[in-house]
Design a protein around this motif. Structure first.
Motif, PDB file in Angstrom:
ATOM      1  N   GLN A  12       0.839  -1.200   0.000  1.00  0.00           N
ATOM      2  CA  GLN A  12       0.000   0.000   0.000  1.00  0.00           C
ATOM      3  C   GLN A  12       0.875   1.251   0.000  1.00  0.00           C
ATOM      4  OE1 GLN A  12      -2.198  -1.186   3.597  1.00  0.00           O
ATOM      5  NE2 GLN A  12      -4.078  -0.805   2.431  1.00  0.00           N
ATOM      6  N   ALA A  13       1.929   1.212   0.804  1.00  0.00           N
ATOM      7  CA  ALA A  13       2.849   2.350   0.871  1.00  0.00           C
ATOM      8  C   ALA A  13       3.549   2.575  -0.462  1.00  0.00           C
ATOM      9  CB  ALA A  13       3.882   2.123   1.978  1.00  0.00           C
ATOM     10  N   LEU A  14       3.935   1.494  -1.111  1.00  0.00           N
ATOM     11  CA  LEU A  14       4.581   1.607  -2.416  1.00  0.00           C
ATOM     12  C   LEU A  14       3.634   2.232  -3.431  1.00  0.00           C
ATOM     13  CD1 LEU A  14       6.929   1.059  -4.349  1.00  0.00           C
ATOM     14  CD2 LEU A  14       6.035  -1.268  -4.625  1.00  0.00           C
ATOM     15  N   PHE A  54      11.653   4.770   4.385  1.00  0.00           N
ATOM     16  CA  PHE A  54      11.644   6.116   3.814  1.00  0.00           C
ATOM     17  C   PHE A  54      10.444   6.915   4.308  1.00  0.00           C
ATOM     18  CE2 PHE A  54      10.266   9.046   0.453  1.00  0.00           C
ATOM     19  CZ  PHE A  54      11.388   9.858   0.362  1.00  0.00           C
ATOM     20  N   ILE A  55       9.272   6.331   4.224  1.00  0.00           N
ATOM     21  CA  ILE A  55       8.047   7.053   4.614  1.00  0.00           C
ATOM     22  C   ILE A  55       8.080   7.413   6.094  1.00  0.00           C
ATOM     23  CG2 ILE A  55       5.539   6.808   4.916  1.00  0.00           C
ATOM     24  CD1 ILE A  55       5.515   5.298   2.238  1.00  0.00           C
ATOM     25  N   ALA A  60       4.894  13.849   8.666  1.00  0.00           N
ATOM     26  CA  ALA A  60       3.886  14.326   7.719  1.00  0.00           C
ATOM     27  C   ALA A  60       3.625  13.277   6.635  1.00  0.00           C
ATOM     28  CB  ALA A  60       4.331  15.648   7.086  1.00  0.00           C
ATOM     29  N   TRP A  61       4.661  12.568   6.209  1.00  0.00           N
ATOM     30  CA  TRP A  61       4.485  11.512   5.210  1.00  0.00           C
ATOM     31  C   TRP A  61       3.692  10.353   5.797  1.00  0.00           C
ATOM     32  CZ3 TRP A  61      10.339  11.229   3.631  1.00  0.00           C
ATOM     33  CH2 TRP A  61      10.711  12.435   3.010  1.00  0.00           C
ATOM     34  N   VAL A  62       3.982  10.013   7.047  1.00  0.00           N
ATOM     35  CA  VAL A  62       3.252   8.934   7.720  1.00  0.00           C
ATOM     36  C   VAL A  62       1.780   9.288   7.808  1.00  0.00           C
ATOM     37  CG1 VAL A  62       2.943   7.695   9.902  1.00  0.00           C
ATOM     38  CG2 VAL A  62       5.247   8.119   9.028  1.00  0.00           C
ATOM     39  N   VAL A  63       1.489  10.492   8.247  1.00  0.00           N
ATOM     40  CA  VAL A  63       0.098  10.926   8.388  1.00  0.00           C
ATOM     41  C   VAL A  63      -0.605  10.910   7.037  1.00  0.00           C
ATOM     42  CG1 VAL A  63      -1.360  12.914   8.957  1.00  0.00           C
ATOM     43  CG2 VAL A  63       0.502  12.250  10.490  1.00  0.00           C
TER      44      VAL A  63
END
Length: 92
Positions: A12-14, A54-55, A60-63
């Protein structure tokens, strides 16, 4: 969290990262990869771990990722620790 659950979150992150026109080039620049490497890496647990790593470098990227994916904010890091390479973390 088991490795299968972690891989689902990492995939999902990819997908989220690949669709992010601002952040994807940053990831590719940091890894020295190309867009085709994203497709090839989708089956490699170590590559998927690098996406999560990386995320999780930026809250902010995590959120943004978790809000898009409907995940709790702790899930990307939990998934990262369930994939290869997390057992070698040293805090020295």
């Amino acid at each position: 969290m088991n490795a299968d659950q972690a891989q689902v979150i990492a995939l999902q992150a990819l997908g989220w990262l690949a669709a992010n026109d601002d952040l994807c080039p940053v990831f590719l620049g940091a890894t020295g990869g190309a867009i085709d490497d994203l497709r090839a890496g989708a089956t490699d647990p170590a590559f998927l771990a690098s996406v999560l790593e990386f995320i999780t470098m930026d809250d902010a990227w995590v959120v943004a990722f978790c809000d898009t994916a409907g995940l709790a904010y702790d899930q990307p890091l939990r998934a990262r620790y369930a994939l290869p390479g997390a057992e070698a973390v040293h805090w020295t």
